[in-house]
Scaffold this motif. Structure first.
Motif, short mmCIF file in Angstrom:
data_model
loop_
_atom_site.label_atom_id
_atom_site.label_comp_id
_atom_site.label_asym_id
_atom_site.label_seq_id
_atom_site.Cartn_x
_atom_site.Cartn_y
_atom_site.Cartn_z
N LYS A 63 0.83 -1.20 0.00
CA LYS A 63 0.00 0.00 0.00
C LYS A 63 0.87 1.25 0.00
O LYS A 63 0.58 2.22 -0.71
N PHE A 64 1.94 1.25 0.78
CA PHE A 64 2.82 2.42 0.82
C PHE A 64 3.49 2.66 -0.53
O PHE A 64 3.73 3.80 -0.90
N ILE A 65 3.78 1.59 -1.25
CA ILE A 65 4.42 1.73 -2.56
C ILE A 65 3.39 2.10 -3.64
O ILE A 65 3.59 3.04 -4.40
N ALA A 66 2.31 1.36 -3.69
CA ALA A 66 1.34 1.53 -4.78
C ALA A 66 0.30 2.61 -4.53
O ALA A 66 -0.27 3.15 -5.48
N GLU A 67 0.04 2.91 -3.26
CA GLU A 67 -0.97 3.90 -2.90
C GLU A 67 -0.42 4.87 -1.85
O GLU A 67 -0.91 4.90 -0.71
N PRO A 68 0.60 5.65 -2.20
CA PRO A 68 1.17 6.57 -1.21
C PRO A 68 0.09 7.44 -0.58
O PRO A 68 -0.83 7.88 -1.26
N GLY A 69 0.22 7.65 0.73
CA GLY A 69 -0.75 8.46 1.45
C GLY A 69 -1.93 7.68 1.99
O GLY A 69 -2.77 8.22 2.70
N SER A 70 -2.00 6.40 1.67
CA SER A 70 -3.13 5.59 2.13
C SER A 70 -3.02 5.27 3.62
O SER A 70 -1.99 5.48 4.25
N THR A 71 -4.10 4.77 4.16
CA THR A 71 -4.16 4.38 5.56
C THR A 71 -4.01 2.88 5.67
O THR A 71 -4.61 2.13 4.90
N VAL A 72 -3.18 2.45 6.62
CA VAL A 72 -3.05 1.03 6.92
C VAL A 72 -3.56 0.82 8.34
O VAL A 72 -3.44 1.70 9.20
N GLY A 120 4.80 6.74 1.91
CA GLY A 120 4.19 6.07 3.04
C GLY A 120 2.74 6.45 3.13
O GLY A 120 2.08 6.71 2.12
N GLY A 121 2.28 6.48 4.36
CA GLY A 121 0.89 6.80 4.59
C GLY A 121 0.65 6.99 6.07
O GLY A 121 1.53 7.46 6.80
N HIS A 122 -0.51 6.57 6.48
CA HIS A 122 -0.90 6.75 7.88
C HIS A 122 -1.27 5.39 8.47
O HIS A 122 -2.10 4.67 7.93
N HIS A 123 -0.64 5.06 9.58
CA HIS A 123 -0.96 3.85 10.34
C HIS A 123 -1.95 4.25 11.42
O HIS A 123 -1.73 5.24 12.13
N THR A 124 -3.03 3.51 11.56
CA THR A 124 -4.10 3.90 12.48
C THR A 124 -3.66 3.94 13.94
O THR A 124 -4.31 4.59 14.76
N GLU A 125 -2.58 3.27 14.28
CA GLU A 125 -2.08 3.31 15.66
C GLU A 125 -0.78 4.11 15.79
O GLU A 125 -0.58 4.81 16.78
N ALA A 126 0.11 4.01 14.81
CA ALA A 126 1.43 4.64 14.89
C ALA A 126 1.47 6.04 14.27
O ALA A 126 2.44 6.76 14.47
N GLY A 127 0.45 6.40 13.51
CA GLY A 127 0.43 7.71 12.87
C GLY A 127 1.16 7.70 11.54
O GLY A 127 1.27 6.66 10.88
N PRO A 128 1.71 8.86 11.14
CA PRO A 128 2.42 8.93 9.86
C PRO A 128 3.57 7.92 9.81
O PRO A 128 4.30 7.76 10.79
N MET A 129 3.71 7.27 8.67
CA MET A 129 4.72 6.23 8.54
C MET A 129 5.23 6.22 7.10
O MET A 129 4.43 6.19 6.17
N THR A 130 6.56 6.26 6.95
CA THR A 130 7.15 6.12 5.63
C THR A 130 7.52 4.65 5.41
O THR A 130 7.49 3.84 6.35
N LEU A 131 7.91 4.32 4.22
CA LEU A 131 8.38 2.97 3.95
C LEU A 131 9.66 2.69 4.74
O LEU A 131 9.88 1.56 5.20
N ASP A 132 10.50 3.70 4.94
CA ASP A 132 11.67 3.54 5.82
C ASP A 132 11.24 3.16 7.24
O ASP A 132 11.84 2.30 7.87
N ASP A 133 10.19 3.82 7.74
CA ASP A 133 9.67 3.49 9.08
C ASP A 133 9.18 2.05 9.11
O ASP A 133 9.43 1.31 10.08
N TRP A 134 8.44 1.67 8.07
CA TRP A 134 7.93 0.29 7.97
C TRP A 134 9.09 -0.69 8.04
O TRP A 134 9.03 -1.68 8.77
#
Length: 166
Positions: A63-72, A120-134
């Motif tokens: 999702k972070f790669i194909a749909e940047p800005g999406s929510t996980v 990246g996007g937004h993680h419902t518990e961790a907040g903003p998250m980049t692919l590096d964060d993932w």
């Protein structure tokens, strides 16, 4: 994260199955059901959790790669362990699933350019998250759980029954 740090994290991420199975080989299978305390997981539960976590990771990465800005979505790990009856699931099947999911994502992330890692996007518990964060989260996930399993094993070994059988 610098490109050199990222390469190290990718290498650790890719080595996870070998690290996990190597650690599991050190724990007698007969003690995988041992629960050190009511609020702690058994090694069996940890192994099944790892597969479920990897399935979530697989989707989050894509999702972070194909749909940047999406929510996980986050999920209730303890709730899953209970509701999905982790002790009724095969740890061998869980390990096989983990191996395939991790390898498939490892192959994918090796091909990404530097720009993709800032997406990246937004993680419902961790907040903003980049692919590096993932990557940082999932590169450390298996080593963290190996340490957790080692603590369970140490607790098992400290029991008088374990010492009598050892």
């Amino acid at each position: 994260m610098t490109p050199a740090e990222r390469r190290q994290q990718i290498a650790l991420y890719g080595d996870a199955y070998r690290l996990l199975t190597g650690a599991l080989d050190t724990f007698p299978r007969a003690m995988w059901q041992f629960r050190p305390a009511p609020d702690r997981w058994t090694i069996h539960e940890i192994v099944v959790h790892i597969a479920d976590s990897e399935a979530n990771s697989y989707i989050r990465c894509r999702k972070f790669i194909a749909e940047p800005g999406s929510t996980v979505l986050g999920y209730d790990e303890m709730g899953w362990a209970t509701a999905l009856h982790y002790h009724d699931q095969s740890p061998d099947d869980a390990l096989a699933l983990f191996r395939h999911l991790r390898h498939h994502t490892y192959t994918l992330i090796q091909t990404l350019d530097d720009a993709a890692w800032a997406q990246g996007g937004h993680h419902t518990e961790a907040g903003p998250m980049t692919l590096d964060d993932w990557l940082a989260v999932y590169a450390s996930h298996i080593p963290d759980h190996i340490a957790q399993m080692q603590a369970v094993y140490a607790d098992w070994q400290a029991r008088p029954e374990a010492q009598a059988s050892g």
